[in-house]
Design an enzyme around this catalytic site. Structure first.
Site, PDB file in Angstrom:
ATOM      1  N   ASP A 118     -38.414   1.307  14.206  1.00 28.13           N
ATOM      2  CA  ASP A 118     -36.961   1.301  14.428  1.00 28.13           C
ATOM      3  C   ASP A 118     -36.680   2.090  15.712  1.00 28.13           C
ATOM      4  O   ASP A 118     -36.689   1.523  16.807  1.00 28.13           O
ATOM      5  CB  ASP A 118     -36.275   1.911  13.199  1.00 28.13           C
ATOM      6  CG  ASP A 118     -34.763   1.837  13.240  1.00 28.13           C
ATOM      7  OD1 ASP A 118     -34.196   1.990  14.333  1.00 28.13           O
ATOM      8  OD2 ASP A 118     -34.126   1.646  12.187  1.00 28.13           O
ATOM      9  N   ASP A 123     -47.804  -0.470   9.872  1.00 28.33           N
ATOM     10  CA  ASP A 123     -46.559  -0.013   9.245  1.00 28.33           C
ATOM     11  C   ASP A 123     -45.664  -1.229   9.033  1.00 28.33           C
ATOM     12  O   ASP A 123     -45.888  -2.295   9.623  1.00 28.33           O
ATOM     13  CB  ASP A 123     -45.852   1.034  10.129  1.00 28.33           C
ATOM     14  CG  ASP A 123     -44.957   1.970   9.304  1.00 28.33           C
ATOM     15  OD1 ASP A 123     -44.722   1.692   8.104  1.00 28.33           O
ATOM     16  OD2 ASP A 123     -44.487   2.981   9.856  1.00 28.33           O
ATOM     17  N   ASP A 124     -44.657  -1.058   8.167  1.00 31.37           N
ATOM     18  CA  ASP A 124     -43.764  -2.195   7.904  1.00 31.37           C
ATOM     19  C   ASP A 124     -42.872  -2.495   9.109  1.00 31.37           C
ATOM     20  O   ASP A 124     -42.618  -3.652   9.430  1.00 31.37           O
ATOM     21  CB  ASP A 124     -42.944  -1.983   6.617  1.00 31.37           C
ATOM     22  CG  ASP A 124     -42.229  -0.632   6.557  1.00 31.37           C
ATOM     23  OD1 ASP A 124     -42.352   0.177   7.504  1.00 31.37           O
ATOM     24  OD2 ASP A 124     -41.551  -0.377   5.545  1.00 31.37           O
TER      25      ASP A 124
HETATM   26  O1  LIG Z   1     -39.190   3.931  14.086  1.00 34.46           O
HETATM   27  P1  LIG Z   1     -38.592   4.947  13.172  1.00 34.46           P
HETATM   28  O2  LIG Z   1     -37.136   5.198  13.470  1.00 34.46           O
HETATM   29  O3  LIG Z   1     -39.373   6.235  13.114  1.00 34.46           O
HETATM   30  O4  LIG Z   1     -38.571   4.328  11.704  1.00 34.46           O
HETATM   31  C1  LIG Z   1     -39.621   3.584  11.164  1.00 34.46           C
HETATM   32  C2  LIG Z   1     -40.159   4.245   9.915  1.00 34.46           C
HETATM   33  O5  LIG Z   1     -39.119   4.400   8.948  1.00 34.46           O
HETATM   34  C3  LIG Z   1     -39.553   3.914   7.694  1.00 34.46           C
HETATM   35  O6  LIG Z   1     -40.295   4.889   6.986  1.00 34.46           O
HETATM   36  P2  LIG Z   1     -39.603   6.074   6.149  1.00 34.46           P
HETATM   37  O7  LIG Z   1     -39.655   7.354   6.940  1.00 34.46           O
HETATM   38  O8  LIG Z   1     -38.253   5.622   5.704  1.00 34.46           O
HETATM   39  O9  LIG Z   1     -40.523   6.319   4.919  1.00 34.46           O
HETATM   40  P3  LIG Z   1     -41.181   5.304   3.880  1.00 34.46           P
HETATM   41  O10 LIG Z   1     -42.149   4.474   4.656  1.00 34.46           O
HETATM   42  O11 LIG Z   1     -41.841   6.218   2.912  1.00 34.46           O
HETATM   43  O12 LIG Z   1     -40.083   4.480   3.280  1.00 34.46           O
HETATM   44  C4  LIG Z   1     -40.489   2.782   8.057  1.00 34.46           C
HETATM   45  O13 LIG Z   1     -41.397   2.526   6.986  1.00 34.46           O
HETATM   46  C5  LIG Z   1     -41.204   3.320   9.273  1.00 34.46           C
HETATM   47  O14 LIG Z   1     -42.337   4.077   8.913  1.00 34.46           O
HETATM   48  N1  LIG Z   2     -35.838  -0.217   4.797  1.00 31.66           N
HETATM   49  C1  LIG Z   2     -35.674   0.182   6.069  1.00 31.66           C
HETATM   50  N2  LIG Z   2     -36.149   1.372   6.439  1.00 31.66           N
HETATM   51  C2  LIG Z   2     -35.955   1.723   7.732  1.00 31.66           C
HETATM   52  N3  LIG Z   2     -36.313   2.853   8.372  1.00 31.66           N
HETATM   53  C3  LIG Z   2     -35.885   2.732   9.645  1.00 31.66           C
HETATM   54  N4  LIG Z   2     -35.266   1.562   9.853  1.00 31.66           N
HETATM   55  C4  LIG Z   2     -35.308   0.902   8.666  1.00 31.66           C
HETATM   56  C5  LIG Z   2     -34.818  -0.377   8.242  1.00 31.66           C
HETATM   57  O1  LIG Z   2     -34.241  -1.177   8.992  1.00 31.66           O
HETATM   58  N5  LIG Z   2     -35.040  -0.681   6.930  1.00 31.66           N
HETATM   59 MG   LIG Z   3     -42.449   4.418   6.755  1.00 33.04          MG
END
Ligand SMILES: O=P(O)(O)OC[C@H]1O[C@H](OP(=O)(O)OP(=O)(O)O)[C@H](O)[C@@H]1O
Ligand SMILES: Nc1nc2[nH]cnc2c(=O)[nH]1
Ligand SMILES: [Mg+2]
Length: 175
Positions: free
Chosen positions: A113, A109-110
């Site tokens: 948080d 994952d990227d």
């Molecule tokens: O540790 P956490 O508080 O759970 O947050 C982390 C997740 O939040 C973002 O995804 P998001 O749900 O925004 O979806 P996306 O990847 O489709 O942008 C990010 O890519 C992680 O997957």
């Molecule tokens: N782009 C982005 N998405 C998030 N989702 C949870 N934390 C983050 C953050 O710091 N950046």
């Molecule tokens: Mg995500």
């Protein structure tokens, strides 16, 4: 309700901004792969969509892994975290490769948080290796390998969510 202050988004609460360029992101993904290369080999890469798709492609390319699956999870609607929704689980083929517990699989994952997304995927695949490019302190214990830690009050801006734009000079009041 009238008179109540509007709820702040996670991004507004974060306060600090950490913008990441494509170039920086690519370098950080390569650095992540250097570390993962010591841990593998992996049968398959599992990307947590959507944010995990870009790092998963780069990491899989560097590691020479050609089997890539997705777990599709939505939590943040733009920048507010709601209930986690698993929109699509792993394929049966990838599950088989990981012996049902994720052994030999690499989840990418990227970022982590709060760690809620990471916890959900870890519970699905307890023996998989979980890697993210960036980690905030609350989510960090869930990650096996990551590259850069940023503080909990930082919001990371990814290159696919941003665009180059004019920025006024500091003396004109730019933050
Ligand atoms: O540790 P956490 O508080 O759970 O947050 C982390 C997740 O939040 C973002 O995804 P998001 O749900 O925004 O979806 P996306 O990847 O489709 O942008 C990010 O890519 C992680 O997957
Ligand atoms: N782009 C982005 N998405 C998030 N989702 C949870 N934390 C983050 C953050 O710091 N950046
Ligand atoms: Mg995500």
């Amino acid at each position: 309700m009238a008179g109540e202050a509007p709820e702040l988004s996670a991004q507004e609460r974060a306060g600090k901004a950490f913008p990441v360029s494509w170039d920086q992101f690519h370098r950080d993904c390569r650095a992540l792969t250097w570390r993962l290369n010591e841990v593998g080999p992996f049968h398959a890469v599992i990307a947590i969509t959507r944010g995990g798709l870009v790092p998963a492609a780069i990491v899989a390319r560097e590691l020479g892994v050609r089997i890539i699956d997705t777990v599709c999870i939505a939590s943040y609607d733009h920048d507010k975290q709601g209930e986690l929704q698993v929109l699509k689980g792993m394929s049966e083929a990838a599950m088989k490769l990981g012996g049902g517990t994720g052994k030999g699989l690499l989840i990418v994952d990227d970022l982590v948080d709060t760690g809620k997304t990471g916890r959900l995927v870890r519970d699905m695949l307890p023996d998989a290796h979980f890697a993210t490019v960036y980690a905030k302190p609350k989510g960090r214990p869930l990650v096996d390998t990551f590259i850069t830690e940023v503080s909990q009050d930082t919001w990371i801006f990814f290159p696919w969510d941003t665009a180059l734009s004019y920025h006024p000079p500091l003396r004109d009041g730019a933050a």
